[in-house]
Write a protein that holds these residues in place. Structure first.
Motif, PDB file in Angstrom:
ATOM      1  N   ASN A 101       0.832  -1.196   0.000  1.00  0.00           N
ATOM      2  CA  ASN A 101       0.000   0.000   0.000  1.00  0.00           C
ATOM      3  C   ASN A 101       0.871   1.253   0.000  1.00  0.00           C
ATOM      4  OD1 ASN A 101       0.266   1.143   2.938  1.00  0.00           O
ATOM      5  ND2 ASN A 101      -0.109  -1.060   3.217  1.00  0.00           N
ATOM      6  N   PRO A 122      -3.454  -0.714  -3.104  1.00  0.00           N
ATOM      7  CA  PRO A 122      -4.319  -0.034  -2.131  1.00  0.00           C
ATOM      8  C   PRO A 122      -3.729   1.299  -1.669  1.00  0.00           C
ATOM      9  CG  PRO A 122      -4.071  -2.350  -1.572  1.00  0.00           C
ATOM     10  CD  PRO A 122      -3.083  -2.073  -2.666  1.00  0.00           C
ATOM     11  N   THR A 147       3.548  -0.894   3.771  1.00  0.00           N
ATOM     12  CA  THR A 147       3.506   0.470   3.241  1.00  0.00           C
ATOM     13  C   THR A 147       4.843   0.758   2.550  1.00  0.00           C
ATOM     14  OG1 THR A 147       2.059   1.168   5.040  1.00  0.00           O
ATOM     15  CG2 THR A 147       3.150   2.904   3.773  1.00  0.00           C
TER      16      THR A 147
END
Length: 352
Positions: A101, A122, A147
């Motif tokens: 993400n 995402p 992330t």
């Protein structure tokens, strides 16, 4: 220095193992008089200037000239078909679809999210604060082990303000992923670029463009500045001839015009301040966000109706009134003195 950053662990396995396409112009160095390697039309092209040969795949001449202007070594420069190409490459290099993400900080440039959606990555949104600064606490909470990137636009589009530098430095120091700072409007800012910080932050990627202050939007040339290791990844992924010959030639010519560009920047900043001053006199204008860009975000009465009215007068601005944290706002680019006068006259007609 970010001690937790490890480029190798961030990179997707398929990119680590990727054997890049080797173009005809990659396979030899130096000058040649007989080019029989690339299946080009040896007879020329139906133009006054011949474009029958493939361009330099790594744009060496342009990069050397930019290096002198920007003070960044050639090995730290990537050139793309607009900054959008660099954004897309970042997703393809570092983000596994549906697994990894990225963090975006709205309101911000919309292409970060579009590119994420195209790449099936995402997005975690952490809105800016009411005064358009980073929400550091919520950014920290949004980060997890998947992330891979944080995108920060500074000066920010559509708000125009520069993001607090210390907050950006904190993220660069502690976030183990890639921090992308989009400086498309840096030429209009009172703050210095992050390009001189490349040696200090191995996870830093800076995006700039020739579309704004340099007035070359039609040529579609974007720049990314990063460590040599990250630039090598860009060059591994990009199409073999991503910057065409005509663009390279015109950009080389344009880069001789540093003095005139600097004058345009001064004029644009002066017009920006003058335009803001005129707008402040309208009682229907509620707020003008201080800007470090070549546009201003204006909160005013009846933004949608005003937008429609301006269109009817042939004046096009950007309606941002439905964007979260920009409710009731129009984004107005700084035009020439005459264009700005026409805008103010149209506002007087609408509100009176």
């Amino acid at each position: 220095m970010n001690m937790s950053f490890n480029l190798n662990t961030l990179l997707r396995d398929n990119i680590k193992n990727l054997v890049p396409y080797s173009s005809a112009r990659d396979e030899f160095k130096g000058e040649a008089s007989v080019l029989l390697d690339a299946n080009e039309n040896a007879f020329g092209s139906p133009l006054a200037q011949h474009y029958n040969r493939y361009p330099d795949p790594l744009q060496h001449q342009v990069k050397h000239k930019l290096s002198a202007i920007k003070g960044v070594p050639v090995e730290n420069i990537f050139l793309g078909n607009g900054s959008d190409e660099a954004i897309d490459i970042l997703y393809r290099a570092f983000c596994r679809p549906q697994l990894d993400n990225v963090i975006l900080v709205p309101p911000t440039y919309g292409m970060y999210e579009v590119s994420a959606n195209i790449n099936d990555v995402p997005v975690r949104k952490v809105n800016l604060t009411a005064d358009y600064e980073l929400d550091m606490e919520n950014i920290a909470e949004a980060i997890d082990t998947n992330t891979k990137m944080i995108f920060i636009c500074s000066p920010n589009n559509p708000t125009g303000n520069s993001i607090n530098r210390k907050n950006i430095e904190t993220i660069l120091t502690y976030f183990p992923g890639i921090v992308v700072i989009d400086e498309a409007y840096i030429n209009y800012s009172r703050h210095k670029s992050f390009t001189q910080e490349l040696a200090e932050y191995p996870n830093l990627v800076i995006l700039q463009t020739l579309s704004k202050a340099w007035g070359l939007a039609a040529l579609r040339l974007g720049m990314a500045f990063a460590s040599k290791e990250i630039i090598d990844i860009f060059n591994k992924i990009k199409p073999p001839y991503n910057i065409n010959q005509a663009t390279q030639e015109l950009v080389l010519e344009a880069l001789n015009g540093v003095d005139i560009v600097n004058e345009w920047i001064k004029e644009a900043v002066a017009e920006r301040d003058k335009l803001a001053s005129h707008l402040e006199k309208f009682e229907q204008v509620y707020h003008i966000t201080p800007s470090d860009a070549n546009f201003i975000l204006v909160k005013l009465q009846e933004p949608r109706a005003l937008y429609t009215y301006l269109v009817s007068k042939g004046i096009i601005v950007r309606d941002r009134s439905k964007v979260e944290l920009c409710e009731g706002c129009l984004r107005i680019t700084v035009g020439t003195p005459e264009e700005n006068k026409n805008l103010i006259a149209a506002l007087r007609q609408f509100y009176n």
